[in-house]
Design an enzyme around this catalytic site. Structure first.
Site, PDB file in Angstrom:
ATOM      1  N   GLY A  71       0.792  -1.232   0.000  1.00 33.36           N
ATOM      2  CA  GLY A  71       0.000   0.000   0.000  1.00 33.36           C
ATOM      3  C   GLY A  71       0.818   1.274   0.000  1.00 33.36           C
ATOM      4  N   ASN A 124       6.298   6.728 -10.437  1.00 32.07           N
ATOM      5  CA  ASN A 124       5.506   5.508 -10.343  1.00 32.07           C
ATOM      6  C   ASN A 124       4.083   5.848 -10.782  1.00 32.07           C
ATOM      7  OD1 ASN A 124       4.120   3.246  -9.603  1.00 32.07           O
ATOM      8  ND2 ASN A 124       4.710   3.298  -7.438  1.00 32.07           N
ATOM      9  N   CYS A 127       0.089   4.094  -9.961  1.00 35.37           N
ATOM     10  CA  CYS A 127      -0.817   4.310  -8.830  1.00 35.37           C
ATOM     11  C   CYS A 127      -2.072   5.075  -9.280  1.00 35.37           C
ATOM     12  CB  CYS A 127      -0.091   5.051  -7.720  1.00 35.37           C
ATOM     13  SG  CYS A 127       0.742   6.533  -8.292  1.00 35.37           S
ATOM     14  N   LYS A 163       7.750   4.807 -14.870  1.00 35.23           N
ATOM     15  CA  LYS A 163       7.553   3.371 -14.567  1.00 35.23           C
ATOM     16  C   LYS A 163       6.122   2.965 -14.908  1.00 35.23           C
ATOM     17  CE  LYS A 163       8.207  -0.265 -11.240  1.00 35.23           C
ATOM     18  NZ  LYS A 163       8.847  -0.628  -9.989  1.00 35.23           N
ATOM     19  N   ILE A 189       8.435  -3.788 -15.806  1.00 37.25           N
ATOM     20  CA  ILE A 189       7.068  -3.491 -15.438  1.00 37.25           C
ATOM     21  C   ILE A 189       6.900  -3.396 -13.921  1.00 37.25           C
ATOM     22  CG2 ILE A 189       5.894  -4.548 -17.411  1.00 37.25           C
ATOM     23  CD1 ILE A 189       5.579  -7.117 -15.713  1.00 37.25           C
ATOM     24  N   ASN A 190       5.814  -2.749 -13.511  1.00 32.62           N
ATOM     25  CA  ASN A 190       5.405  -2.827 -12.115  1.00 32.62           C
ATOM     26  C   ASN A 190       4.653  -4.159 -11.933  1.00 32.62           C
ATOM     27  OD1 ASN A 190       4.695  -2.062  -9.425  1.00 32.62           O
ATOM     28  ND2 ASN A 190       4.817   0.076 -10.067  1.00 32.62           N
ATOM     29  N   SER A 264      11.815  -8.898  -6.348  1.00 31.74           N
ATOM     30  CA  SER A 264      11.525 -10.110  -5.582  1.00 31.74           C
ATOM     31  C   SER A 264      12.752 -11.009  -5.456  1.00 31.74           C
ATOM     32  CB  SER A 264      10.391 -10.899  -6.246  1.00 31.74           C
ATOM     33  OG  SER A 264       9.277 -10.068  -6.416  1.00 31.74           O
TER      34      SER A 264
END
Ligand SMILES: Cc1cc2nc3c(=O)[nH]c(=O)nc-3n(C[C@H](O)[C@H](O)[C@H](O)COP(=O)(O)O)c2cc1C
Length: 302
Positions: A71, A124, A127, A163, A189-190, A264
Site C-alpha cells: 500500500g 511511479n 498508482c 515506470k 514493469i510494475n 523479488s
C-alpha cells in the site's frame, strides 16, 4: 564487459535494485551496492505525506512468485532529512521513486526530491489518480503525458524514468506518450494485479484482498512489455519482472532492455543476487562470444 550508460547515467553493470524492496535508508542502499554488487539502486516510492500502508498480511510467497499489497507506505518527502543526509555521501547512482494521487502531488514531491540531486527520478505512474476516480495514471495516454511533462518541467536536467504498469491496454502507446512528453527512460514493469485465496480458511490471504504479483510468474509479461516498448521508443528501457539469474537478465536485454531491475529476487536470494546475475551474464557472454551488451540488445526482434 557489463558497463552500461543508461539515460546519461554511467553504471558499472546493468543491474538495478527495484523500487520498494529495501526502503529508502542509505545503509541498505550502500550495502546492496558494496556487498551485493548492484549497478544502481532505486528507493521505495516517496509520497506527498506520511502513509502507513496496508495491514498485514501484506506480502506473501506462493508457488510461482510473490503477492504484495504493502500500500505504498512512505515517510512523506518532508520527513526524510536523515535519509538524504546519508545518501548525499553515496558513490553510486541513485534513482528516487515518487508517487502522487494527482498531478499537483507528483509535482510537489518531484520539486522537493529534485533538490536532493538523485541521478534520476522514477515516477511511479502505476498508482491511482484520485481526481480521475481512482483510474491508474499509467493506463491512460493523456494522463501519462500530463504527469510526465509536469514533472519534467520541475526536475530539469535530472533524468526522468516513467515506470509503467502492465495493466495498460497498450503499454507501447503509453511509453511513446511518455517519451513525447519528455521522459528520458522507461521502466517496465510494475506488479500485475492478483489475488490468492486460502481455501481452508475460505478467505483471501492478503488483508487487502488484492495485491500485486511479482517474481517468476510475471517474467513472460515483463518480457512481452519490454519487447513492445522497444519497438515504440528510442529512449532506453529498464526491464524488470521475475529476474533472478543471468539468463533472465540476458532475455530482457534481447527483448530490448538497457538495464535490468531485480525486486523479488532480492527477497528470495538476498543482496548477492546482483553479483550472481552479473557473473552468470558474463559467463553466458563469454560462452557465446559476445563482447558487449550492445551486441545483443533487442536482437530477439530479428
Ligand atoms: C514488496 C514490494 C514492494 C514494492 N514497492 C514498490 C514501490 O514502492 N514503487 C514501485 O514503483 N514499485 C514497487 N514494487 C514493484 C517492483 O519495483 C517491481 O516493479 C516488481 O516487483 C517486478 O519486479 P520483480 O519481479 O523483480 O519483483 C514493489 C514490489 C514488491 C514485491
Amino acid at each position: 564487459m557489463l558497463e552500461t550508460n543508461f539515460a546519461g547515467i554511467k553504471m558499472r553493470n546493468p543491474t538495478v535494485l527495484a523500487s520498494g524492496i529495501l526502503g529508502t535508508g542509505s545503509d541498505l542502499m550502500q550495502r546492496v551496492v558494496e556487498e551485493g554488487g548492484a549497478g544502481a539502486v532505486t528507493m521505495k516510492s516517496i509520497g506527498p505525506e506520511e502513509r502507513m500502508g496496508h495491514a498485514n498480511p501484506s506480502v506473501i510467497e506462493w508457488e510461482h512468485g510473490m503477492l504484495n499489497a504493502v500500500g505504498l507506505p512512505s515517510p512523506g518527502y518532508e520527513n526524510m532529512e536523515e535519509e538524504w543526509e546519508g545518501l548525499s555521501k553515496r558513490n553510486y547512482p541513485l534513482i528516487a521513486s515518487i508517487y502522487g494521487a494527482s498531478i499537483e502531488e507528483f509535482v510537489l514531491v518531484a520539486k522537493n526530491v529534485a533538490k536532493k540531486k538523485p541521478e534520476a527520478i522514477e515516477i511511479n505512474i502505476s498508482c491511482p489518480n484520485t481526481k480521475e476516480h481512482g483510474q491508474i495514471f499509467g493506463v491512460n495516454e493523456d494522463a501519462s503525458i500530463e504527469v510526465v511533462s509536469a514533472v519534467k518541467k520541475e526536475i530539469g536536467d535530472i533524468s526522468l524514468i516513467a515506470k509503467l504498469t502492465p495493466q495498460a491496454y497498450n503499454i507501447a502507446a503509453i511509453a511513446a506518450a511518455c517519451e513525447k512528453a519528455g521522459a528520458n527512460a522507461i521502466c517496465a514493469i510494475n506488479t500485475v494485479a492478483g489475488m490468492v485465496i486460502d481455501i481452508d480458511a475460505r478467505r483471501p490471504v492478503l488483508f487487502n484482498r488484492f495485491g500485486g504479483v511479482s517474481g517468476p510468474a510475471i517474467k513472460p509479461v515483463g518480457i512481452k512489455c519490454v519487447y513492445q516498448i522497444f519497438d515504440a521508443v528510442k529512449i532506453p528501457i529498464l526491464g524488470m519482472g521475475g529476474i533472478s539469474n543471468g539468463r533472465d537478465a540476458i532475455e530482457f536485454i534481447q527483448a530490448g532492455a538497457t538495464t535490468v531491475g531485480i525486486g523479488s529476487g532480492v527477497l528470495y536470494s538476498g543482496f548477492d543476487v546482483f553479483k550472481k546475475v552479473c557473473n552468470e551474464m558474463e559467463n553466458w557472454m563469454k560462452a557465446n562470444k559476445v563482447e558487449s551488451l550492445e551486441e545483443i540488445r533487442g536482437v530477439a526482434h530479428g
